[in-house]
Design a protein around this motif. Sequence first.
Motif, PDB file in Angstrom:
ATOM      1  N   TYR A 337       0.863  -1.180   0.000  1.00 57.36           N
ATOM      2  CA  TYR A 337       0.000   0.000   0.000  1.00 57.36           C
ATOM      3  C   TYR A 337       0.897   1.227   0.000  1.00 57.36           C
ATOM      4  O   TYR A 337       1.799   1.346   0.830  1.00 57.36           O
ATOM      5  CB  TYR A 337      -0.900  -0.025   1.237  1.00 57.36           C
ATOM      6  CG  TYR A 337      -1.803   1.189   1.382  1.00 57.36           C
ATOM      7  CD1 TYR A 337      -2.814   1.428   0.471  1.00 57.36           C
ATOM      8  CD2 TYR A 337      -1.639   2.084   2.441  1.00 57.36           C
ATOM      9  CE1 TYR A 337      -3.644   2.533   0.594  1.00 57.36           C
ATOM     10  CE2 TYR A 337      -2.464   3.197   2.582  1.00 57.36           C
ATOM     11  CZ  TYR A 337      -3.464   3.417   1.649  1.00 57.36           C
ATOM     12  OH  TYR A 337      -4.272   4.505   1.780  1.00 57.36           O
ATOM     13  N   PRO A 338       0.678   2.150  -0.939  1.00 60.91           N
ATOM     14  CA  PRO A 338       1.665   3.220  -1.143  1.00 60.91           C
ATOM     15  C   PRO A 338       1.680   4.314  -0.076  1.00 60.91           C
ATOM     16  O   PRO A 338       2.574   5.149  -0.102  1.00 60.91           O
ATOM     17  CB  PRO A 338       1.259   3.834  -2.498  1.00 60.91           C
ATOM     18  CG  PRO A 338       0.181   2.961  -3.067  1.00 60.91           C
ATOM     19  CD  PRO A 338      -0.378   2.163  -1.958  1.00 60.91           C
ATOM     20  N   LEU A 339       0.708   4.351   0.839  1.00 59.90           N
ATOM     21  CA  LEU A 339       0.631   5.458   1.787  1.00 59.90           C
ATOM     22  C   LEU A 339       0.766   4.957   3.220  1.00 59.90           C
ATOM     23  O   LEU A 339       0.751   3.754   3.468  1.00 59.90           O
ATOM     24  CB  LEU A 339      -0.707   6.192   1.630  1.00 59.90           C
ATOM     25  CG  LEU A 339      -1.103   6.615   0.206  1.00 59.90           C
ATOM     26  CD1 LEU A 339      -2.496   7.209   0.206  1.00 59.90           C
ATOM     27  CD2 LEU A 339      -0.096   7.619  -0.350  1.00 59.90           C
ATOM     28  N   ASN A 340       0.861   5.908   4.161  1.00 55.21           N
ATOM     29  CA  ASN A 340       0.972   5.492   5.559  1.00 55.21           C
ATOM     30  C   ASN A 340      -0.360   5.536   6.295  1.00 55.21           C
ATOM     31  O   ASN A 340      -0.469   5.148   7.432  1.00 55.21           O
ATOM     32  CB  ASN A 340       2.018   6.334   6.300  1.00 55.21           C
ATOM     33  CG  ASN A 340       1.674   7.816   6.251  1.00 55.21           C
ATOM     34  OD1 ASN A 340       0.574   8.206   5.846  1.00 55.21           O
ATOM     35  ND2 ASN A 340       2.608   8.655   6.689  1.00 55.21           N
ATOM     36  N   LYS A 341      -1.392   6.057   5.645  1.00 55.93           N
ATOM     37  CA  LYS A 341      -2.703   6.068   6.305  1.00 55.93           C
ATOM     38  C   LYS A 341      -3.814   5.916   5.289  1.00 55.93           C
ATOM     39  O   LYS A 341      -3.635   6.200   4.098  1.00 55.93           O
ATOM     40  CB  LYS A 341      -2.893   7.358   7.105  1.00 55.93           C
ATOM     41  CG  LYS A 341      -2.932   8.643   6.273  1.00 55.93           C
ATOM     42  CD  LYS A 341      -4.301   9.296   6.251  1.00 55.93           C
ATOM     43  CE  LYS A 341      -4.264  10.715   5.691  1.00 55.93           C
ATOM     44  NZ  LYS A 341      -5.538  11.264   5.301  1.00 55.93           N
ATOM     45  N   SER A 342      -4.957   5.458   5.779  1.00 57.69           N
ATOM     46  CA  SER A 342      -6.149   5.383   4.940  1.00 57.69           C
ATOM     47  C   SER A 342      -7.327   5.908   5.741  1.00 57.69           C
ATOM     48  O   SER A 342      -7.817   5.243   6.652  1.00 57.69           O
ATOM     49  CB  SER A 342      -6.405   3.929   4.510  1.00 57.69           C
ATOM     50  OG  SER A 342      -7.639   3.835   3.833  1.00 57.69           O
ATOM     51  N   ASP A 343      -7.733   7.126   5.426  1.00 56.83           N
ATOM     52  CA  ASP A 343      -8.935   7.679   6.048  1.00 56.83           C
ATOM     53  C   ASP A 343     -10.125   7.399   5.152  1.00 56.83           C
ATOM     54  O   ASP A 343     -10.028   7.522   3.928  1.00 56.83           O
ATOM     55  CB  ASP A 343      -8.797   9.203   6.216  1.00 56.83           C
ATOM     56  CG  ASP A 343      -7.940   9.579   7.403  1.00 56.83           C
ATOM     57  OD1 ASP A 343      -8.108   8.949   8.471  1.00 56.83           O
ATOM     58  OD2 ASP A 343      -7.097  10.495   7.270  1.00 56.83           O
ATOM     59  N   GLN A 344     -11.243   7.059   5.780  1.00 53.72           N
ATOM     60  CA  GLN A 344     -12.469   6.872   5.006  1.00 53.72           C
ATOM     61  C   GLN A 344     -13.576   7.618   5.743  1.00 53.72           C
ATOM     62  O   GLN A 344     -13.751   7.452   6.942  1.00 53.72           O
ATOM     63  CB  GLN A 344     -12.804   5.392   4.888  1.00 53.72           C
ATOM     64  CG  GLN A 344     -11.634   4.613   4.289  1.00 53.72           C
ATOM     65  CD  GLN A 344     -12.003   3.200   3.906  1.00 53.72           C
ATOM     66  OE1 GLN A 344     -12.558   2.966   2.858  1.00 53.72           O
ATOM     67  NE2 GLN A 344     -11.700   2.260   4.780  1.00 53.72           N
ATOM     68  N   ILE A 345     -14.298   8.437   5.014  1.00 57.28           N
ATOM     69  CA  ILE A 345     -15.243   9.334   5.671  1.00 57.28           C
ATOM     70  C   ILE A 345     -16.615   9.263   5.007  1.00 57.28           C
ATOM     71  O   ILE A 345     -16.726   9.209   3.782  1.00 57.28           O
ATOM     72  CB  ILE A 345     -14.676  10.775   5.698  1.00 57.28           C
ATOM     73  CG1 ILE A 345     -15.568  11.699   6.521  1.00 57.28           C
ATOM     74  CG2 ILE A 345     -14.460  11.336   4.297  1.00 57.28           C
ATOM     75  CD1 ILE A 345     -14.874  12.996   6.930  1.00 57.28           C
ATOM     76  N   ALA A 346     -17.654   9.237   5.838  1.00 64.04           N
ATOM     77  CA  ALA A 346     -19.042   9.115   5.356  1.00 64.04           C
ATOM     78  C   ALA A 346     -19.689  10.487   5.349  1.00 64.04           C
ATOM     79  O   ALA A 346     -19.747  11.152   6.379  1.00 64.04           O
ATOM     80  CB  ALA A 346     -19.821   8.181   6.273  1.00 64.04           C
ATOM     81  N   LEU A 347     -20.180  10.913   4.175  1.00 63.43           N
ATOM     82  CA  LEU A 347     -20.718  12.266   4.041  1.00 63.43           C
ATOM     83  C   LEU A 347     -22.222  12.249   3.807  1.00 63.43           C
ATOM     84  O   LEU A 347     -22.723  11.436   3.043  1.00 63.43           O
ATOM     85  CB  LEU A 347     -20.030  12.962   2.860  1.00 63.43           C
ATOM     86  CG  LEU A 347     -18.526  13.105   3.063  1.00 63.43           C
ATOM     87  CD1 LEU A 347     -17.827  13.421   1.763  1.00 63.43           C
ATOM     88  CD2 LEU A 347     -18.230  14.172   4.108  1.00 63.43           C
ATOM     89  N   PRO A 348     -22.936  13.171   4.473  1.00 60.59           N
ATOM     90  CA  PRO A 348     -24.395  13.208   4.307  1.00 60.59           C
ATOM     91  C   PRO A 348     -24.813  13.538   2.879  1.00 60.59           C
ATOM     92  O   PRO A 348     -25.842  13.086   2.417  1.00 60.59           O
ATOM     93  CB  PRO A 348     -24.845  14.309   5.260  1.00 60.59           C
ATOM     94  CG  PRO A 348     -23.708  14.551   6.178  1.00 60.59           C
ATOM     95  CD  PRO A 348     -22.464  14.151   5.454  1.00 60.59           C
TER      96      PRO A 348
END
Length: 968
Positions: A337-348
């Motif tokens: 995986y090329p990055l150091n973090k994976s944020d996932q966000i749920a939007l209304p």
Amino acid sequence: MGKGVFVISRTVGVLGIVLVAAGAATIIALSVVYAQEKSKNAEAVPPTPPATSTTTTRGPASTTPTPSNEPWDQYRLPDTLRPSTYNVMLWPRLTKNEHGLYVFTGHSTVDFKCVKDTDLILIHSNQLNLTQIDGHLATLTGLDGATAPAIRTTWLQGATHYLVIQLSDKLLAGKSYQLYTEFTGELADDLGGFYRSEYYEGSELKVLATTQMQPTDARKAFPCFDEPALKAVFYMTLIHDRNTVALANGMEIGTINTTQGEVEVSVTTFEPTPIMSTYLLAFVVCEYDFIRTPAGEKVLIRIWARPQAIAERQGDYALEKTGPILQFFENYYNAPYPLNKSDQIALPDFSAGAMENWGLITYRETALLYNNKTSSNGDKEWVATVIAHELAHMWFGNLVTMEWWNDLWLNEGFATYVSYLGADHAEPTWKLKELFVLSTVQGVFGVDALASSHPLSYPPGEINSPEQISELFDSITYSKGASVIRMLSEFLTEDVFKRGLSTYLNAFAYQNTVYKDLWKHLQDEVDKTPGLQLPGSIEEIMNRWILQMGFPVVSIDTTTGNISQKHFLIDPESVVDRPSVYNYEWYVPITWMKSGVVQAPVWLITKSADQSPMKTTDWVLVNLNIAGFYRVNYDQGNWERLLTQLNADHKVIPVINRAQIVDDAFNLARAKIVDTVLALRTTQYLSRETDYMPWESAVRSLGYYFLMFDRTEVYGSMQKYIKKQVGPLFKHFENITENWTKIPDGHNDQYNQVNAITVACKVGVEGCAELTLGWFKEWMKDPQNYSIHPNLKSTVYCNGIAAGGVDEWNFAWKAFKNTSSAAEADKLLYALSCTKIPWLLNRYLQYSLDPNMVRKQDAVFSIVYIAGNVIGQPLAWDFIRANWKFIFQSGGGGLSFGRLITGVTERFSTEFELKQLLDFKAEHADMGFGSATIALDQSIEKTKANIKWLEENKEKVDEWLTAAARQQ
Ligand SMILES: *[C@@H]1O[C@H](CO)[C@@H](O)[C@H](O)[C@H]1NC(C)=O
Ligand SMILES: *[C@@H]1O[C@H](CO)[C@@H](O)[C@H](O)[C@H]1NC(C)=O
Ligand SMILES: *[C@@H]1O[C@H](CO)[C@@H](O)[C@H](O)[C@H]1NC(C)=O
Ligand SMILES: [Zn+2]
């Protein structure tokens, strides 16, 4: 982008198929496909009045709209400059300013290298008010000792979204420069660029700022070279209210508290991104909570959502599955995986299903959050596959990116295909690789069988404007792309496919490619694999699938052993006016079995060939597991043998192929290749079938019959026959659920339970209405404590509202407005369309265009659902016609215009309706149909085909159904 355009929810989709009928493709496409709001004629930013320090000048070109060949009138950037680094500061205001507007301010520098001498800088900027500095809209400095020429003049070229900077002298090849701009933009609720989303926490309105850049809206957030091949490193800084959190692609480095003038703010800086494309940028400012993986893991995974949703543990499922899916892809791609973090966000508020921004993936709430009280098994599957789709892009698409949008099919088709592999890894018992055939292959067959379909791949020069790019986000790109990539992986074998993929990703990391680069890497692996026999190079085989539209029907004649192919068109009289150098012939991989025994596969590479082992009196079945993207026809004798086998012991035929026999037969009948009666006969064995896939195929195929007949006298015999066929299935589920007190264990059994109830209630199986109404009444009596199982909610709500009156509708509306679960809201959004009371439907149509009533992202769905209701259909059509200008200009959403037209015209089957449709086209020709242009032509084509089909089949079908309903 994610299944953005994906379905609103899988459960609704399944129901919608029966009721919205023929809706399988539509609904799937809706959920997956991407719908971005955009106004067609994006205008030049008007001059700002000479107030405060922000003024905008307008150059001569924008006041003289005569077409010209000036570089600023071209949609594509000249090849003179290449950006390397951006430094962007943005400050979104989450409260209205004195003019009642939500805005953001910012400034940005971009370092770029000149690769060809030029005295012109074109950089994308759309709907931004740029601040004048020293009399110009930007300033320029030289880097590394280069001297910047003086700026002669600057202006905004609205139609092509450019900030134009004319210099008094040339920039020199090899030298680097820096451009600086300051700007103000509106933080509108338009779902594109840097935009605003809102939700209620209790009675308190919360505002958040978020982004959707793909494909061409990064330029709405800050001036940038907004093409996917112009990759750069981005240094982001966000200024935000102290009670909010700020997120971006890179990890937060730190947040400090400070003041800006009088205002107390926080400033958050982020790690620079890797070299990446502008369309993958994301930033969010919100009051969200998150959950995360434990410290010490190599990759930090965080799931962000409204605090209430986090408190209700709606993010747990996503957090639990993201790690395993990421690991699966690391193995599959053989690349970390090329990055150091994976944020996932749920939007209304979110136009697509999800968007694969690198390191900060944005989702519709229903695509990320899972709530075990309100989410059905279909909703859960949706979450797993959308997450897998977006994570697949982290490498394929983000690390290695298409050179230009004409190759979008490869990006999206690939992610759609491997999303099923990734989700299957996370949920091994669900048989997702089989379900792919229903959701993806069968769904897109319908669209690609039209003469107005289009090839997967376009020459780069044919795709230029933002509208042309938006139009690419359709089911051909996603679903056909995925289907032909699956076919490729199957005939290469997964091992060869994976090896080629891995060398491709490693060779082109942080760069851009065209699809031929992938072919080359796969070919290298094929060449290294002696046992693998192909009829030509990968390019020769695949060109036929991607450069010409459509797909073949392969005909098997077991009396002679001859096999042949022909372009499959649902309307045999439609005229194909798109030439193909391949003459609409394909290289077709033929897998097959004889009386239940799998035979050696062969290739059909000519129009017709003799294949002596197929000359037989056993039954022959071709295209095992529908690995190939084609339909199959047989001589009558073989069809009879297959039907006999189905009626005697259907389990000898693999379940996917039982589904295929039904689906192929119905579609071949519509194309007049086989008799309609043969198609109907494939449903006779269903009274003994309990598996989901064949039933689902039948329900979808019959969905067309519902659409064509539910306003005619044929409906009576049709109801009777289907009632007879579905009765045993209804009983089966009554038994295995112990009189409806349990839910079946299997994922597919859970789906089929819903089919059983939905179809049974629709055709009036005894006990069904009482059952669903009973549940609905219990729920109305005690909404706090009584809970209908989430899998059944859609059908129960729909049946309850259809049988009920104003009170039931209003009750459901209140529940819709009050729920904090997006999954629940989606089910109600659908069920509200089920009422049979016209004025309620009309009121609901009105609500759909009022963002205070129905979120903009959902407006198209509610209108299409209403059109799926036989009573709502004419109301929805009148409504669209009356409000078209408003809908179109206010931006119902780029691609979703197409879904709107397709959905509302689905039942059209009379000359009168055809005339209305043609009038509608003529009446609005001046304004155009934007991204709905193709959909409108397809609707006209489909209406014509429906008219013909009814003329030829109505009596025949009525007779057969009447007789079959009587038979014991
Ligand atoms: C940009 O300028 C126009 C013209 O003065 C103004 O109407 C608009 O509100 C401005 N937009 C923002 C976001 O300030
Ligand atoms: C900044 O201010 C907020 C709100 O007043 C506070 O919660 C936070 O701890 C402060 N952060 C720093 C780094 O001082
Ligand atoms: C739903 O989730 C909650 C919280 O994780 C858990 O306590 C509960 O047992 C779950 N209910 C079901 C029916 O799985
Ligand atoms: Zn995607």
